[in-house]
Write a protein that holds these residues in place. Structure first.
Motif, PDB file in Angstrom:
ATOM      1  N   GLU A  14      -5.945  -0.420   0.398  1.00  0.00           N
ATOM      2  CA  GLU A  14      -5.017   0.562   0.868  1.00  0.00           C
ATOM      3  C   GLU A  14      -4.186   0.675   2.163  1.00  0.00           C
ATOM      4  O   GLU A  14      -5.142  -0.106   3.062  1.00  0.00           O
ATOM      5  CB  GLU A  14      -5.310   1.971   0.233  1.00  0.00           C
ATOM      6  CG  GLU A  14      -6.841   2.280   1.122  1.00  0.00           C
ATOM      7  CD  GLU A  14      -7.225   3.679   0.695  1.00  0.00           C
ATOM      8  OE1 GLU A  14      -6.997   4.133  -0.308  1.00  0.00           O
ATOM      9  OE2 GLU A  14      -8.159   4.224   1.558  1.00  0.00           O
ATOM     10  N   TYR A  46      -2.160  -2.331   6.094  1.00  0.00           N
ATOM     11  CA  TYR A  46      -2.673  -2.421   4.637  1.00  0.00           C
ATOM     12  C   TYR A  46      -3.810  -3.530   4.688  1.00  0.00           C
ATOM     13  O   TYR A  46      -3.756  -4.711   5.100  1.00  0.00           O
ATOM     14  CB  TYR A  46      -1.340  -3.029   3.855  1.00  0.00           C
ATOM     15  CG  TYR A  46      -2.008  -3.258   2.436  1.00  0.00           C
ATOM     16  CD1 TYR A  46      -2.478  -2.375   1.541  1.00  0.00           C
ATOM     17  CD2 TYR A  46      -2.221  -4.623   2.041  1.00  0.00           C
ATOM     18  CE1 TYR A  46      -2.801  -2.495   0.088  1.00  0.00           C
ATOM     19  CE2 TYR A  46      -2.821  -4.980   0.707  1.00  0.00           C
ATOM     20  CZ  TYR A  46      -3.464  -3.791  -0.149  1.00  0.00           C
ATOM     21  OH  TYR A  46      -3.544  -3.982  -1.334  1.00  0.00           O
ATOM     22  N   GLY A  53       0.919  -1.270  -0.068  1.00  0.00           N
ATOM     23  CA  GLY A  53       0.216  -0.030   0.064  1.00  0.00           C
ATOM     24  C   GLY A  53       0.995   1.320   0.172  1.00  0.00           C
ATOM     25  O   GLY A  53       0.280   2.228   0.170  1.00  0.00           O
TER      26      GLY A  53
END
Length: 293
Positions: A187, A172, A103
């Motif tokens: 993300e 993440y 991420g």
């Protein structure tokens, strides 16, 4: 006939010889199993409620709170500390969870995280992997919490929903799934990110930076980085690892969930009402007591 008798003697002699060897062969004892350090989780709604400094804490007048019923929890880091002056990272680190840069910045890899429920084992490692010594404190960096909370709906009835909250420094999160709900995140999420599901309704949000309580009684002698969620607790009689243990050492990490779910009150009734605009402000655990069983 003489030849036949000779052959029979040879055969009998061979059998007797083999039998004698097997009888006289020493029988070895099986190798003893190695002793382990076993780490368990416990979620206690009656344990004392602490603030960031490890002192008893009350609920602010403008807020309300409740004790969630946690189904599972995840930790990213566990460390045993000999003294109150042992800085973070200088003790015996017994567990570090996997991380990823998928991420962007390095973050806890939620997809590879370990979980445990109430009174369940989170970690088992050989005691030979733990440095010998006397330990007075334990530090646990928490990463994720998932459990049930009550809320008041617009129809005037109370229901139960599930809250998933991320309290690690940075995580993440690919796709978060629970209770049949799916949250495609993909993300990094900082401490304070949460998702909620109830009756098929879903929502998600982000608590303000620094709003998550992280009790650390060693605030003055051994501080922790903001946003790290490293909860610190003291062994009542210490923990000693000699390296000669023949039985497992079991340590239960008892976390205070005493009114750990806290929100801003709009209707001053002590009930969580998301439809009225009441929002989550704190999801941090409220203390840690390590217990050697």
């Amino acid at each position: 006939m003489k030849i036949l008798n000779l052959i029979m003697c040879i055969v009998l002699l061979g059998i007797t010889s083999c039998s004698d060897e097997s009888i006289n062969e020493p029988i070895g004892n099986p190798a003893p199993e190695e002793a382990n350090l076993v780490i368990k989780f416990k979620f206690d709604p009656n344990q004392i409620r602490l603030n960031n400094l490890g002192q008893p804490a009350t609920i602010p007048n403008e807020n309300a709170a409740q004790s969630p019923s946690f189904a599972r929890m995840s930790s990213h880091y566990i460390e045993l500390a000999p003294t109150a002056n042992t800085l973070l990272g200088q003790g015996a680190i017994i567990y570090e969870g996997p991380t990823t840069t998928q991420g962007g910045e390095e973050a806890i890899d939620f997809q590879e995280a370990k979980f445990a429920g109430n009174n369940e084992t989170f970690l088992t490692i050989p005691l030979s992997q733990v440095a010998t010594g006397n330990y007075s404190w334990v530090r646990v960096s928490l990463a994720y919490q998932e459990g049930a909370i009550n809320f008041l709906a617009a129809d005037g009835n109370e229901y139960s929903g599930t809250l998933a909250s991320f309290v690690g420094y940075n995580t993440y999160v690919p796709t978060l799934n629970f209770n049949g709900a799916s949250f495609p995140i993909n993300e990094n999420k900082l401490q304070g990110f949460w998702a909620f599901e109830a009756l098929g309704f879903t929502s998600q949000g982000q608590a303000p930076p620094g709003a998550t309580t992280v009790p650390n009684p060693l605030f003055n002698s051994s501080p922790i980085p903001q946003g790290s969620c490293v909860v610190t607790g003291e062994f009542e009689n210490g923990l000693t690892i000699t390296g000669t243990e023949t039985e497992d050492v079991v340590v239960t990490l008892s976390f205070s969930v005493n009114n750990s779910f806290e929100w801003t009150e709009i209707n001053s009734d002590g009930k969580y009402e998301p439809q009225a605009g009441e929002t989550l402000v704190d999801m941090g655990l409220r203390g840690l007591i390590p217990i050697v069983e």
